[in-house]
Write an enzyme that holds these catalytic residues in place. Sequence first.
Site, PDB file in Angstrom:
ATOM      1  N   PRO A  10     -79.245 -14.635 131.723  1.00 39.29           N
ATOM      2  CA  PRO A  10     -78.930 -13.838 132.937  1.00 39.29           C
ATOM      3  C   PRO A  10     -79.894 -12.556 132.985  1.00 39.29           C
ATOM      4  CG  PRO A  10     -76.995 -13.766 131.520  1.00 39.29           C
ATOM      5  CD  PRO A  10     -77.821 -14.702 130.974  1.00 39.29           C
ATOM      6  N   ASN A  11     -80.357 -12.555 134.371  1.00 40.34           N
ATOM      7  CA  ASN A  11     -80.927 -11.393 134.542  1.00 40.34           C
ATOM      8  C   ASN A  11     -82.424 -11.052 134.094  1.00 40.34           C
ATOM      9  OD1 ASN A  11     -79.110 -10.192 136.556  1.00 40.34           O
ATOM     10  ND2 ASN A  11     -77.757  -9.647 134.576  1.00 40.34           N
ATOM     11  N   ARG A  18     -86.894  -4.254 135.601  1.00 42.76           N
ATOM     12  CA  ARG A  18     -85.546  -4.063 135.073  1.00 42.76           C
ATOM     13  C   ARG A  18     -85.489  -2.999 134.083  1.00 42.76           C
ATOM     14  NH1 ARG A  18     -81.871  -7.864 131.558  1.00 42.76           N
ATOM     15  NH2 ARG A  18     -79.843  -6.788 131.525  1.00 42.76           N
ATOM     16  N   TYR A  23     -86.814  -2.690 128.522  1.00 41.67           N
ATOM     17  CA  TYR A  23     -87.162  -3.963 128.205  1.00 41.67           C
ATOM     18  C   TYR A  23     -88.697  -4.279 128.506  1.00 41.67           C
ATOM     19  CZ  TYR A  23     -82.244  -5.008 128.760  1.00 41.67           C
ATOM     20  OH  TYR A  23     -81.005  -4.966 128.452  1.00 41.67           O
ATOM     21  N   ASN A  74     -82.448 -16.397 124.636  1.00 45.21           N
ATOM     22  CA  ASN A  74     -82.396 -14.957 124.537  1.00 45.21           C
ATOM     23  C   ASN A  74     -81.061 -15.051 125.632  1.00 45.21           C
ATOM     24  OD1 ASN A  74     -81.578 -12.384 125.194  1.00 45.21           O
ATOM     25  ND2 ASN A  74     -83.874 -11.703 125.725  1.00 45.21           N
ATOM     26  N   ALA A  77     -76.690 -10.800 128.502  1.00 46.70           N
ATOM     27  CA  ALA A  77     -75.560 -10.516 128.437  1.00 46.70           C
ATOM     28  C   ALA A  77     -74.561 -11.410 127.868  1.00 46.70           C
ATOM     29  CB  ALA A  77     -75.123 -10.045 130.008  1.00 46.70           C
ATOM     30  N   HIS A  80     -72.989 -11.295 124.167  1.00 49.87           N
ATOM     31  CA  HIS A  80     -71.890 -10.418 123.798  1.00 49.87           C
ATOM     32  C   HIS A  80     -70.379 -10.943 124.328  1.00 49.87           C
ATOM     33  CE1 HIS A  80     -75.261  -7.797 123.237  1.00 49.87           C
ATOM     34  NE2 HIS A  80     -75.478  -7.937 124.451  1.00 49.87           N
ATOM     35  N   ASP A  87     -70.240 -22.253 121.181  1.00 49.19           N
ATOM     36  CA  ASP A  87     -69.898 -23.451 120.506  1.00 49.19           C
ATOM     37  C   ASP A  87     -70.936 -24.686 120.928  1.00 49.19           C
ATOM     38  OD1 ASP A  87     -67.465 -22.326 119.987  1.00 49.19           O
ATOM     39  OD2 ASP A  87     -66.158 -23.111 121.624  1.00 49.19           O
ATOM     40  N   GLU A  98     -81.942 -16.673 117.869  1.00 46.61           N
ATOM     41  CA  GLU A  98     -81.739 -15.849 118.741  1.00 46.61           C
ATOM     42  C   GLU A  98     -82.834 -14.885 118.923  1.00 46.61           C
ATOM     43  OE1 GLU A  98     -77.589 -14.270 118.418  1.00 46.61           O
ATOM     44  OE2 GLU A  98     -78.025 -12.578 119.518  1.00 46.61           O
ATOM     45  N   HIS A 100     -83.927 -11.089 121.247  1.00 43.70           N
ATOM     46  CA  HIS A 100     -83.668  -9.943 122.230  1.00 43.70           C
ATOM     47  C   HIS A 100     -84.942  -9.169 122.174  1.00 43.70           C
ATOM     48  CE1 HIS A 100     -79.490 -10.949 122.463  1.00 43.70           C
ATOM     49  NE2 HIS A 100     -79.545 -11.152 121.052  1.00 43.70           N
ATOM     50  N   LEU A 101     -85.095  -8.772 123.384  1.00 41.20           N
ATOM     51  CA  LEU A 101     -86.359  -7.798 123.495  1.00 41.20           C
ATOM     52  C   LEU A 101     -85.978  -6.351 123.118  1.00 41.20           C
ATOM     53  CD1 LEU A 101     -86.718  -8.769 127.365  1.00 41.20           C
ATOM     54  CD2 LEU A 101     -88.488  -8.983 125.818  1.00 41.20           C
ATOM     55  N   SER A 102     -85.024  -5.986 123.288  1.00 38.97           N
ATOM     56  CA  SER A 102     -84.527  -4.445 122.850  1.00 38.97           C
ATOM     57  C   SER A 102     -83.635  -4.893 121.593  1.00 38.97           C
ATOM     58  CB  SER A 102     -83.224  -3.779 123.905  1.00 38.97           C
ATOM     59  OG  SER A 102     -82.064  -4.704 123.866  1.00 38.97           O
ATOM     60  N   ARG A 107     -78.247   0.474 120.723  1.00 34.22           N
ATOM     61  CA  ARG A 107     -77.866   0.350 121.888  1.00 34.22           C
ATOM     62  C   ARG A 107     -76.213   0.735 121.989  1.00 34.22           C
ATOM     63  NH1 ARG A 107     -80.315  -3.497 125.756  1.00 34.22           N
ATOM     64  NH2 ARG A 107     -79.703  -2.012 127.348  1.00 34.22           N
ATOM     65  N   ARG A 111     -73.028  -3.765 122.961  1.00 34.21           N
ATOM     66  CA  ARG A 111     -74.272  -4.736 122.630  1.00 34.21           C
ATOM     67  C   ARG A 111     -74.405  -4.675 121.293  1.00 34.21           C
ATOM     68  NH1 ARG A 111     -76.601  -5.200 127.793  1.00 34.21           N
ATOM     69  NH2 ARG A 111     -76.716  -3.040 129.010  1.00 34.21           N
TER      70      ARG A 111
END
Length: 157
Positions: A10-11, A18, A23, A74, A77, A80, A87, A98, A100-102, A107, A111
């Site tokens: 998402p996002n 953003r 990011y 990725n 949100a 978390h 599952d 997995e 993540h950009l950040s 953080r 997170r």
Amino acid sequence: MRKILVIHGPNLQLLGERQPQVYGRQDLAAVNRLLRATARRRGVGVTIVQSNHEGEIVELIGRAKRAYQALVINPAAYTHTSVAIRDAIEASGIPAVEVHLSNIYAREPFRRHSLIAPVCRGQVSGFGVTSYRLGLEAAVELALSEAKPSRRARREG
Ligand code: DQA
């Protein structure tokens, strides 16, 4: 040809606009160009999907089992919060990476915990767009080393 599924959660369609200080300034299309170029160089196929919907991501992973030999995700949100995505990855048995950009560990406290990481082979976090490239490289290694040989390869081998 081995195939890898990349899921943006998402996002992530908002990349570039953003929180660019967190990011980066590259948009999702630029990330996807990098992923396709990496896949081409490594000789694998790649399918890239972005979804803002938890259930849709669960279904994508559920269907991936037959068609893909590795997954790069990725979860954004949902990293978390989502037991359902965790599952689904576990049930699929597909080797997952997995990304993540950040750096999620540098953080806010909420997170710093990933529900997804324990069902992935590994995690790349904190390198911006490079996290995706490194994550895809890792997924290629997993897909090449773990994919079942084809029926023809078994017959001929
Ligand atoms: C993110 C980190 C998450 O905490 C956040 O919710 C995102 C993006 C990252 O790529 O750094 O949407 O997954």
